[in-house]
Design a protein around this motif. Sequence first.
Motif, PDB file in Angstrom:
ATOM      1  N   VAL A   1       0.848  -1.191   0.000  1.00 33.69           N
ATOM      2  CA  VAL A   1       0.000   0.000   0.000  1.00 33.69           C
ATOM      3  C   VAL A   1       0.883   1.240   0.000  1.00 33.69           C
ATOM      4  CG1 VAL A   1      -1.771   1.279   1.276  1.00 33.69           C
ATOM      5  CG2 VAL A   1      -1.845  -1.214   1.184  1.00 33.69           C
ATOM      6  N   SER A   2       0.428   2.293  -0.639  1.00 32.04           N
ATOM      7  CA  SER A   2       1.196   3.528  -0.744  1.00 32.04           C
ATOM      8  C   SER A   2       1.483   4.132   0.626  1.00 32.04           C
ATOM      9  CB  SER A   2       0.424   4.546  -1.590  1.00 32.04           C
ATOM     10  OG  SER A   2       1.036   5.830  -1.514  1.00 32.04           O
ATOM     11  N   TRP A   3       2.592   4.839   0.707  1.00 29.59           N
ATOM     12  CA  TRP A   3       2.954   5.535   1.945  1.00 29.59           C
ATOM     13  C   TRP A   3       1.930   6.606   2.312  1.00 29.59           C
ATOM     14  CZ3 TRP A   3       3.408  10.778   1.650  1.00 29.59           C
ATOM     15  CH2 TRP A   3       3.611  11.341   0.376  1.00 29.59           C
ATOM     16  N   ARG A   4       1.119   7.032   1.353  1.00 31.05           N
ATOM     17  CA  ARG A   4       0.149   8.101   1.602  1.00 31.05           C
ATOM     18  C   ARG A   4      -0.992   7.641   2.526  1.00 31.05           C
ATOM     19  NH1 ARG A   4       1.151  12.168  -2.300  1.00 31.05           N
ATOM     20  NH2 ARG A   4       2.472  11.427  -4.021  1.00 31.05           N
ATOM     21  N   VAL A   5      -1.312   6.361   2.476  1.00 28.74           N
ATOM     22  CA  VAL A   5      -2.461   5.853   3.241  1.00 28.74           C
ATOM     23  C   VAL A   5      -2.243   5.988   4.753  1.00 28.74           C
ATOM     24  CG1 VAL A   5      -3.902   3.831   3.723  1.00 28.74           C
ATOM     25  CG2 VAL A   5      -3.173   4.330   1.379  1.00 28.74           C
ATOM     26  N   PRO A   6      -1.101   5.559   5.305  1.00 35.38           N
ATOM     27  CA  PRO A   6      -0.933   5.726   6.761  1.00 35.38           C
ATOM     28  C   PRO A   6      -0.988   7.179   7.206  1.00 35.38           C
ATOM     29  CG  PRO A   6       1.097   4.940   5.728  1.00 35.38           C
ATOM     30  CD  PRO A   6       0.025   4.792   4.729  1.00 35.38           C
ATOM     31  N   TYR A   7      -0.576   8.116   6.358  1.00 33.23           N
ATOM     32  CA  TYR A   7      -0.703   9.531   6.717  1.00 33.23           C
ATOM     33  C   TYR A   7      -2.166   9.911   6.895  1.00 33.23           C
ATOM     34  CZ  TYR A   7       4.163  11.013   6.375  1.00 33.23           C
ATOM     35  OH  TYR A   7       5.508  11.200   6.627  1.00 33.23           O
ATOM     36  N   LEU A   8      -3.029   9.386   6.044  1.00 33.31           N
ATOM     37  CA  LEU A   8      -4.459   9.677   6.181  1.00 33.31           C
ATOM     38  C   LEU A   8      -5.044   9.004   7.424  1.00 33.31           C
ATOM     39  CD1 LEU A   8      -5.627   9.328   2.454  1.00 33.31           C
ATOM     40  CD2 LEU A   8      -5.381  11.441   3.793  1.00 33.31           C
ATOM     41  N   VAL A   9      -4.582   7.791   7.725  1.00 34.68           N
ATOM     42  CA  VAL A   9      -5.068   7.087   8.913  1.00 34.68           C
ATOM     43  C   VAL A   9      -4.707   7.868  10.181  1.00 34.68           C
ATOM     44  CG1 VAL A   9      -4.832   4.991  10.301  1.00 34.68           C
ATOM     45  CG2 VAL A   9      -5.012   4.822   7.818  1.00 34.68           C
ATOM     46  N   ILE A  10      -3.479   8.336  10.261  1.00 36.50           N
ATOM     47  CA  ILE A  10      -3.051   9.105  11.433  1.00 36.50           C
ATOM     48  C   ILE A  10      -3.799  10.434  11.510  1.00 36.50           C
ATOM     49  CG2 ILE A  10      -1.099  10.232  12.567  1.00 36.50           C
ATOM     50  CD1 ILE A  10      -1.028   7.202  12.683  1.00 36.50           C
ATOM     51  N   ALA A  11      -4.102  11.031  10.370  1.00 40.64           N
ATOM     52  CA  ALA A  11      -4.876  12.283  10.368  1.00 40.64           C
ATOM     53  C   ALA A  11      -6.254  12.061  10.999  1.00 40.64           C
ATOM     54  CB  ALA A  11      -5.026  12.808   8.945  1.00 40.64           C
ATOM     55  N   GLY A  12      -6.890  10.933  10.668  1.00 39.46           N
ATOM     56  CA  GLY A  12      -8.184  10.623  11.269  1.00 39.46           C
ATOM     57  C   GLY A  12      -8.091  10.447  12.777  1.00 39.46           C
ATOM     58  N   LEU A  13      -7.042   9.792  13.219  1.00 41.26           N
ATOM     59  CA  LEU A  13      -6.852   9.602  14.660  1.00 41.26           C
ATOM     60  C   LEU A  13      -6.626  10.945  15.358  1.00 41.26           C
ATOM     61  CD1 LEU A  13      -6.520   7.754  17.077  1.00 41.26           C
ATOM     62  CD2 LEU A  13      -4.124   7.410  16.442  1.00 41.26           C
ATOM     63  N   GLN A  14      -5.897  11.848  14.712  1.00 42.23           N
ATOM     64  CA  GLN A  14      -5.663  13.164  15.300  1.00 42.23           C
ATOM     65  C   GLN A  14      -6.974  13.929  15.488  1.00 42.23           C
ATOM     66  OE1 GLN A  14      -2.822  13.117  16.655  1.00 42.23           O
ATOM     67  NE2 GLN A  14      -1.495  14.514  15.536  1.00 42.23           N
TER      68      GLN A  14
END
Length: 408
Positions: A150-163
């Motif tokens: 999976v692209s590196w971009r996906v975990p950035y979005l996951v962490i954004a949701g948690l924030q």
Amino acid sequence: MFLVLLSYLAFFSIALPDSMLGVAWPSMRLSFGQSLGAAGLIPPFGVAATIVSTLLTRHVVARLGIGRLLAVSTVLSAVGLVISAASPTMAVFLVSVVMLGFSGGAIDVTLNAYAARSFGPRRINLMHASYVIGAAASPALVTLFLQVGVSWRVPYLVIAGLQLLLAGVFAVGARRWQEAEGRRRVHPWTENVDQRPEWRRKTQPRTAHASPDTDPARNRRPRMKIAAVVGIAAVVVQTGIESSVALWAYSFLTLGAGIGAGIAGLAVSGFWLMMFLSRVVLGSLAEGLGSRTIMGAGAIGLLVAAVLTAVGTTWPAAAVASVLVFGLAAGPMYPLLILTTRDRTTATGLDRLVAAQAASSAVGAATLPLLFGFAMSASPSAFAPIMLGAAVGALVLHLVLRGGSFRS
């Protein structure tokens, strides 16, 4: 106790974006068309934002209060992470880095100033241990996504949701901060010494016959200024070491020591795990053994870890061990440097020195990794000699702080 838990949660939140870059960069750089060493150019942008944030935070907290500042800063972090994930170029990604610097810097300096006044060794280490939990979780998350393609971009979005979820928690708890500030009738940034518990007072009352030449407080000021400068230098080196390991250990292990990507990713998470354990265990031990004793052990441990990196270029197991030992040794160092700030300044200067140390920690987190970036572009094995020099510097600064009698 509720506010203590919110402090821990806030430090967890600022760690999530901070530790993702080291694991994500080898894939991210391909998207941006950048070299491996270009990662060293990223921290200065975050540092500049952090320094500006530290300078402004005192005024922002006076208007918003601690609770609202935590909520607003965490929302800003979420927005920055979304921009990171959507970045088409390196330039756009740097904009998100600046936003994350503003967010993390505000939370860092506010809560460190609060902790330096209100916490003991155990609690301040637990607060910083909460940072480590977040710092260990996000590299593991990035590694997991990359391993399954999976692209590196996906975990950035996951962490954004948690924030965003955490921002909601901070917004709900904002009233508790306001109530606490109202009960104290003074903000932690401007607290008067006489309003603190007796055991925390550092004042030495003058007698009616005291003169400027015999006043103990006046006579120790030059020594305390020296101590403040040495303490700032120690913070620069310490955070530089921690940030360099977090950013470059993965590249050193995979490219300099020939270790597989999966094991290297786990080793980076292991660095944060060991840092967490040392802050929990050694932070508690510092209550009885004293902060100086624990800091001395940590400085020696950093030197041992640096020696292991040199051995690790020919013995891969030593390279992995060095990353873990770095985490174990570094764990309690920065929290105890913050806690012992009150030994290096007056009660009225505490908040200003904490802010200066927060800014200097950002400088250290940028300058040493940048040096690594230039060196590792030529050879990934350069990680070892630079880290050895940094560890020697940390030990020397600790010995200066330990040897000087800065309190009367």
